[in-house]
Design an enzyme around this catalytic site. Structure first.
Site, PDB file in Angstrom:
ATOM      1  N   GLN B 127       8.541   5.716   4.413  1.00  0.00           N
ATOM      2  CA  GLN B 127       8.456   4.290   4.699  1.00  0.00           C
ATOM      3  C   GLN B 127       9.608   3.607   3.964  1.00  0.00           C
ATOM      4  O   GLN B 127       9.864   3.933   2.807  1.00  0.00           O
ATOM      5  CB  GLN B 127       7.125   3.798   4.156  1.00  0.00           C
ATOM      6  CG  GLN B 127       6.662   2.464   4.644  1.00  0.00           C
ATOM      7  CD  GLN B 127       5.247   2.185   4.125  1.00  0.00           C
ATOM      8  OE1 GLN B 127       4.792   2.800   3.187  1.00  0.00           O
ATOM      9  NE2 GLN B 127       4.574   1.233   4.745  1.00  0.00           N
ATOM     10  N   SER B 130       9.960  -1.843   1.084  1.00  0.00           N
ATOM     11  CA  SER B 130      10.253  -2.626  -0.128  1.00  0.00           C
ATOM     12  C   SER B 130      11.747  -2.665  -0.407  1.00  0.00           C
ATOM     13  O   SER B 130      12.494  -1.755  -0.046  1.00  0.00           O
ATOM     14  CB  SER B 130       9.552  -1.998  -1.331  1.00  0.00           C
ATOM     15  OG  SER B 130       8.163  -2.085  -1.182  1.00  0.00           O
ATOM     16  N   SER B 162       8.076   6.527  -0.889  1.00  0.00           N
ATOM     17  CA  SER B 162       7.404   7.774  -1.268  1.00  0.00           C
ATOM     18  C   SER B 162       7.923   8.925  -0.427  1.00  0.00           C
ATOM     19  O   SER B 162       7.996   8.830   0.789  1.00  0.00           O
ATOM     20  CB  SER B 162       5.890   7.646  -1.081  1.00  0.00           C
ATOM     21  OG  SER B 162       5.400   6.655  -1.954  1.00  0.00           O
ATOM     22  N   GLU B 245      -2.844   1.713   7.216  1.00  0.00           N
ATOM     23  CA  GLU B 245      -2.631   2.293   5.901  1.00  0.00           C
ATOM     24  C   GLU B 245      -3.801   1.965   4.980  1.00  0.00           C
ATOM     25  O   GLU B 245      -4.370   2.820   4.333  1.00  0.00           O
ATOM     26  CB  GLU B 245      -1.322   1.744   5.327  1.00  0.00           C
ATOM     27  CG  GLU B 245      -0.968   2.283   3.953  1.00  0.00           C
ATOM     28  CD  GLU B 245       0.414   1.810   3.498  1.00  0.00           C
ATOM     29  OE1 GLU B 245       0.804   0.688   3.850  1.00  0.00           O
ATOM     30  OE2 GLU B 245       1.081   2.569   2.794  1.00  0.00           O
ATOM     31  N   ASN B 371      -3.146  -4.468  -5.518  1.00  0.00           N
ATOM     32  CA  ASN B 371      -4.527  -4.920  -5.340  1.00  0.00           C
ATOM     33  C   ASN B 371      -4.659  -6.426  -5.514  1.00  0.00           C
ATOM     34  O   ASN B 371      -5.582  -7.042  -4.974  1.00  0.00           O
ATOM     35  CB  ASN B 371      -5.446  -4.157  -6.297  1.00  0.00           C
ATOM     36  CG  ASN B 371      -5.672  -2.732  -5.826  1.00  0.00           C
ATOM     37  OD1 ASN B 371      -4.994  -2.278  -4.899  1.00  0.00           O
ATOM     38  ND2 ASN B 371      -6.608  -2.032  -6.429  1.00  0.00           N
ATOM     39  N   GLU B 372      -3.723  -7.034  -6.244  1.00  0.00           N
ATOM     40  CA  GLU B 372      -3.754  -8.505  -6.370  1.00  0.00           C
ATOM     41  C   GLU B 372      -3.433  -9.143  -5.012  1.00  0.00           C
ATOM     42  O   GLU B 372      -4.076 -10.117  -4.612  1.00  0.00           O
ATOM     43  CB  GLU B 372      -2.758  -8.969  -7.436  1.00  0.00           C
ATOM     44  CG  GLU B 372      -3.194  -8.656  -8.862  1.00  0.00           C
ATOM     45  CD  GLU B 372      -3.167  -7.170  -9.200  1.00  0.00           C
ATOM     46  OE1 GLU B 372      -2.343  -6.434  -8.619  1.00  0.00           O
ATOM     47  OE2 GLU B 372      -3.997  -6.746 -10.029  1.00  0.00           O
TER      48      GLU B 372
END
Lengths: 381, 387
Positions: B127, B130, B162, B245, B371-372
């Site tokens: 992927q 970012s 990754s 995902e 997670n935020e």
């Protein structure tokens, strides 16, 4: 394998929600709870015969009774959504104990006296309360016509007039509680031995599951109240709900809630199967010696899991909801506290956290192989 | 129908078939880590062996190398896969993320071109979303794709990819409209990584391996036909990918159920030195892994009945990443004084793979959207709190 509810099941839940939005609206609860400064709530705990009559009109007391006695012939998995609505409304009447525990117990009991009471209980003409040794008090005892009580492996049906009740005030004024003093007698006995033990186990499992289902509804209600408040209350020139700290509180509750939900539904589905096995003689009584303990262990694990997770969601919803309301949350004047207090009350009923936690630990860590405990057991054809 | 939790005879037969194949084929020796070059190559070989049994991606149609399985059968496959202790999937970003996205947004030509080699384990995917200045704020993407005839010319810097160090291809989002900002004007483009103008550098992670990559695009030229969906539709397509995902496929429940089972065994081996809090944590791990499985079956049967996955996918991502951390924390606690030992340390006999899992678990609350960010999504899009 299917994890979806039917249109009929959803329609029933919607009908109950619409009725309770009317007859158990927050303003109704507020009026029933009485003046805040009183030392305790009304003697009847908000129990209202007229509201009970409306529940009867929907056929709710007899949902789990067979059609031949005038019931709807449904199962625990049908009832779980109704119990969720009862929780969402913080209904004062003990509908879930009557309809979700007592009626199916009578339906599964072979004693002629059980069948006589069953027909009237399914029709809502008489009201039943259930006393379990793990509960300190009996909910709805004062308004009941008879109580189902346990003594060892024996199940007794005791008419209210034959028992001595002592009222016990609860922080949740909308729960009518009493301790019950009674004397077991041949005339009160419904079942004993293996039948009585099986009925007692099922009654307890049902108690835990319908309370877990109520906790789901309560959590959802508390989240809704908090989110609505956070969207209107302004501080620093913005709705407080736009601040990340509060968003994250509510998101945490939602995570707890949405993972407790399938466990509660799975527990109800497993309970329905287990109950069908008991009543057909194929369950605890009829299963082979090799399979019966594994079946019961698997049921107990998911039931305790459901109670633990749903109560954690309701507890978190109460704490975070209260915090989000700030000082308003600590006041009698917002509705949140009716639901917070119901969640506190249910947390200790039908096995408190420590009881279910200990049972789960023992099953998962000390007992049979954990593969056998999997809720979606990988049986082979 | 109603909620009923039994497998059909056909599903049981499918399980037996998977189980038999896995028992005969799963490598007896644990492979080297997927995050290093040698281990990655071993995992690619395993992908090809899987594909040889037509197990590469069972839910895909047969024409793309799948078996046309339902999502419930996929869950059964995953249960047997992890039960057998099979290796991690080297091509997980391809098969679990890009695959479903291609299925939904790809042209027939794109599906025919990319899906079969993906299922066959011939092309490994990473992927490329970012950027150094666009992490959680993904809409701040600066990398550009400039149209020149039938090509796009790519310029920019992607990072935190990754397995990007070893992969053959990447799927990325690039700004095709230079005047645009935020989530407008972005396009979803497939890029070969061993290609003129593409430079890949491995970044050492906490464990020291360099599977993680940054990718520099220095006037790399790819055909316009490599764009998935319409020009400027990149954000919407990426959000759909992110839904897969977070919501269903990337982390199947079987993986966590297998970890919970191993944790139970570790507890029993160390019960004499465990205290009540560890005991509670181990039981909770079992319960939460079951809850995750039940939730996933609920999502799967809802999708099979025609439903869609939405913002609630963010709930999953929080739940499994925190569960993974909690399970490994309990394991580290049970291992006590030996928990810090690397597997090859002489005194480490019997400590298993927990340390590697513990290190990897640290990344769970970060990757696939922190997670935020997931909590913001839940609050705003599931609960309707003000932005």
């Amino acid at each position: 394998m299917d994890f979806t509810f039917t249109e009929e099941q959803r329609m029933m839940a919607t009908a109950v929600r619409e009725l309770l939005d009317d007859v158990a609206a927050p303003a109704v609860l507020r009026a029933a709870a009485g003046a805040p400064e009183l030392n305790e709530g009304p003697a009847a705990g908000g129990d209202d015969p007229q509201r009970w009559a409306r529940l009867v009109e929907l056929g709710l007391p007899g949902m789990l009774a067979p059609e031949v006695v005038g019931g709807l012939g449904l199962q625990d998995i049908d009832f779980v959504l109704v119990a969720e609505e009862v929780g969402r409304a913080a209904l004062p009447e003990n509908l879930v104990e009557h309809a979700g525990i007592a009626v199916p117990l009578l339906a599964a009991c072979s004693a002629p006296r059980a069948q006589a009471w069953l027909t009237r209980a399914a029709a809502g003409e008489v009201r039943l309360a259930v006393g379990h040794p793990l509960n300190a008090t009996v909910l709805g005892a004062a308004a009941s016509d008879a109580l189902l009580l346990f003594q060892g492996d024996e199940v007794h049906l005791v008419e209210r007039a034959a028992a001595t009740l002592q009222r016990q005030a609860s922080v949740d004024r909308l729960r009518s509680l009493a301790t019950v003093t009674w004397t077991p007698a041949a005339a009160t006995l419904l079942a004993g031995g293996a039948e009585g033990a099986a009925l007692r186990e099922l009654a307890f499992a049902r108690g835990a599951v319908v309370n877990a289902a109520q906790a789901l509804g309560l959590a959802e209600r508390m989240v809704r109240i908090a989110v609505d408040y956070a969207s209107t209350r302004q501080q620093f020139g913005k709705p407080i709900g736009s601040y990340q700290a509060l968003k994250h509180h509510m998101a945490d509750v939602q995570v707890q809630l949405e993972y407790a939900r399938p466990v509660v539904y799975a527990a109800a589905a497993r309970l329905a199967e287990f109950a069908a096995g008991v009543s057909s003689g194929a369950g605890t009584a009829g299963a082979t010696a090799a399979t019966a303990p594994a079946l019961l262990a698997r049921l107990n694990a998911v039931v305790s899991g459901a109670k633990l997770m749903a109560m954690e969601a309701a507890d978190l919803a109460g704490r975070k909801g209260l915090q989000l309301h700030g000082a308003m949350g600590y006041s009698w004047e917002v509705d949140l506290h009716f639901y917070v207090k119901r969640a506190w009350a249910l947390a200790g009923s039908w096995g408190d956290r420590a009881w279910h936690q200990r049972r789960l630990e023992s099953l998962v860590l000390d007992g049979v192989v954990t593969d056998d405990l999997a809720v979606l057991h990988h049986e082979h054809g | 129908m109603t909620v009923q939790l039994h497998y059909t005879p056909a599903q049981q037969a499918f399980r037996a078939e998977v189980r038999a194949w896995m028992e005969a084929n799963v490598p007896r020796e644990k492979l080297d880590t997927l995050e290093g070059a040698a281990g990655f190559a071993q995992h690619v070989a395993w992908e090809r062996q899987l594909a040889g049994g037509r197990w590469g991606m069972v839910t895909w149609p047969e024409e793309y190398g799948g078996r046309g399985c339902t999502l419930v059968e996929w869950l059964i496959f995953e249960e047997e896969y992890y039960r057998a202790g099979a290796p991690l999937r080297a091509n997980q970003n391809g098969i679990f993320l890009l695959g479903p996205t291609l299925m939904e947004f790809g042209t027939p030509e794109q599906k025919a071109r990319y899906l079969p080699p993906m299922a066959a384990g011939e092309e490994m995917w990473a992927q490329a979303w970012s950027e150094p200045q666009a992490g959680s704020d993904m809409a701040a993407i600066r990398a550009t794709a400039t149209r020149e005839g039938d090509d796009y010319v790519l310029r920019g810097h992607k990072i935190w990819s990754s397995r990007g160090t070893y992969a053959d291809w990447a799927f990325g989002i690039f700004r095709t409209d230079p005047a645009s900002d935020k989530h407008k004007g972005l396009s979803f483009i497939l890029v070969p990584l061993r290609h003129p103008g593409v430079r890949v550098r491995g970044i050492p992670q906490l464990h020291g391996q360099t599977g993680f990559a940054e990718i520099f695009f220095e006037e790399a030229r790819v055909p316009v036909a490599n764009r998935l969906g319409g020009e400027g539709q990149g954000w919407n397509i990426a959000m759909a990918t992110a839904g897969f995902e977070r919501g269903l496929m990337l982390r199947s429940p079987a993986r966590f159920q297998a970890t919970a089972r191993r944790l139970g065994e570790l507890y029993r081996q160390n019960a004499d030195r465990a205290d009540g809090t560890v005991r509670a944590a181990v039981a909770k791990a079992w319960l939460q892994a079951e809850a995750y499985a039940l939730n996933t079956y609920a999502t799967a049967t809802r999708l099979m009945a025609g439903g869609h996955i939405g913002a609630e996918a963010s709930l999953n991502k929080i739940f499994w990443s925190e569960l993974d951390l909690a399970m490994h924390a309990a394991a580290m606690s049970l291992l006590g004084a030996r928990a810090e030992l690397l597997p090859h340390a002489p005194a480490a006999a019997g400590v298993g793979d927990w340390l590697e899992g513990w290190i990897f678990a640290q990344s769970g609350p970060i990757y696939a959207g922190t997670n935020e960010i997931q909590r913001n999504i839940i609050a705003e899009r599931v609960l309707g709190m003000p932005r």
